[in-house]
Design a protein around this motif. Structure first.
Motif, short mmCIF file in Angstrom:
data_model
loop_
_atom_site.label_atom_id
_atom_site.label_comp_id
_atom_site.label_asym_id
_atom_site.label_seq_id
_atom_site.Cartn_x
_atom_site.Cartn_y
_atom_site.Cartn_z
N LEU A 15 -36.79 24.63 24.72
CA LEU A 15 -37.92 25.54 24.52
C LEU A 15 -39.24 24.79 24.34
O LEU A 15 -40.28 25.24 24.82
CB LEU A 15 -37.65 26.47 23.34
CG LEU A 15 -36.50 27.46 23.54
CD1 LEU A 15 -36.21 28.21 22.25
CD2 LEU A 15 -36.79 28.43 24.67
N LEU A 34 -35.58 32.89 16.70
CA LEU A 34 -34.98 33.79 17.67
C LEU A 34 -33.59 34.23 17.22
O LEU A 34 -32.86 33.45 16.60
CB LEU A 34 -34.86 33.10 19.03
CG LEU A 34 -36.16 32.67 19.69
CD1 LEU A 34 -35.88 31.82 20.91
CD2 LEU A 34 -36.99 33.88 20.05
N CYS A 52 -33.81 23.95 20.97
CA CYS A 52 -35.22 23.81 20.58
C CYS A 52 -35.93 22.82 21.49
O CYS A 52 -37.10 23.03 21.86
CB CYS A 52 -35.32 23.36 19.12
SG CYS A 52 -34.88 24.65 17.95
N TRP A 99 -41.41 33.10 19.73
CA TRP A 99 -41.41 31.79 20.38
C TRP A 99 -42.86 31.40 20.58
O TRP A 99 -43.63 32.15 21.17
CB TRP A 99 -40.68 31.86 21.72
CG TRP A 99 -40.76 30.60 22.52
CD1 TRP A 99 -40.19 29.40 22.20
CD2 TRP A 99 -41.44 30.40 23.76
NE1 TRP A 99 -40.47 28.48 23.18
CE2 TRP A 99 -41.23 29.07 24.15
CE3 TRP A 99 -42.19 31.23 24.58
CZ2 TRP A 99 -41.76 28.54 25.32
CZ3 TRP A 99 -42.71 30.71 25.75
CH2 TRP A 99 -42.50 29.38 26.10
N GLN A 100 -43.25 30.26 20.03
CA GLN A 100 -44.63 29.80 20.12
C GLN A 100 -45.59 30.84 19.55
O GLN A 100 -46.70 31.00 20.03
CB GLN A 100 -45.01 29.46 21.57
CG GLN A 100 -44.17 28.38 22.20
CD GLN A 100 -44.39 27.04 21.54
OE1 GLN A 100 -45.53 26.61 21.36
NE2 GLN A 100 -43.33 26.37 21.15
N THR A 103 -40.68 28.82 16.15
CA THR A 103 -39.74 29.60 16.93
C THR A 103 -38.64 30.11 16.02
O THR A 103 -38.00 29.32 15.31
CB THR A 103 -39.14 28.74 18.06
OG1 THR A 103 -40.20 28.37 18.94
CG2 THR A 103 -38.08 29.49 18.82
N CYS A 129 -36.71 26.63 15.12
CA CYS A 129 -37.18 25.33 15.58
C CYS A 129 -38.31 24.83 14.68
O CYS A 129 -39.02 25.63 14.07
CB CYS A 129 -37.66 25.41 17.02
SG CYS A 129 -36.36 25.90 18.18
#
Length: 156
Positions: free
Chosen positions: A89, A52, A86, A125-126, A50, A72
């Motif tokens: 998420l 962001l 983190c 993200w992911q 991740t 993260c």
């Protein structure tokens, strides 16, 4: 005219049908090269971390406004609560929830104002691209914002 087109199409199809077996008969089949053995990382080299960029304005908290980087695994960046953000998420990913999905346009939302706060979250993200906007314009948006605290600051 239509008859001529039909005859031309039938003749073309017949010629192509006759030529295809002849073309394959001339060209011998060649073996395919060996396929590489899949080893190691099954994600295909895709980065699933991740990363962001969180931009917040008019939150009512001057220290919460600004642009912050969140990374993260491991938690880091300039985000003030990186580890907690983190963790939130990671919990969302584990539950199969995507906190960045916009509110459905057909949703029935309470018409309450939560202030002028606005935020934009961009990055990955992911391993998926994210470009999400947040506000506190109505009950649905307030709930969406609150569900993303501490990635977004709690509103005052």
């Amino acid at each position: 005219m239509l008859r001529r087109l039909t005859l031309t199409a039938v003749a073309s199809f017949a010629a192509l049908s006759a030529a295809a077996p002849a073309a394959t008969a001339v060209t011998p089949l060649l073996p395919l090269p060996p396929l590489p053995v899949l080893q190691g990382d099954w994600t295909g080299g895709q980065d699933t971390r991740t990363r962001l960029t969180v931009t917040v304005s008019e939150s009512g908290n001057p220290t919460a406004d600004g642009t912050f980087e969140l990374e993260c695994d491991p938690a880091g960046g300039t985000h003030p609560t990186a580890q907690r953000a983190c963790d939130l998420l990671a919990d969302a990913a584990e539950a199969g929830d995507n906190p960045f999905v916009p509110t459905d346009r057909n949703a029935m939302c309470t018409q309450q104002a939560g202030g002028p706060a606005a935020a934009r979250v961009q990055g990955t993200w992911q391993g998926e691209n994210v470009d999400a906007r947040f506000s506190r314009a109505n009950g649905c948006e307030i709930s969406r914002w609150n569900n993303l605290v501490p990635v977004l600051p709690s509103a005052r």
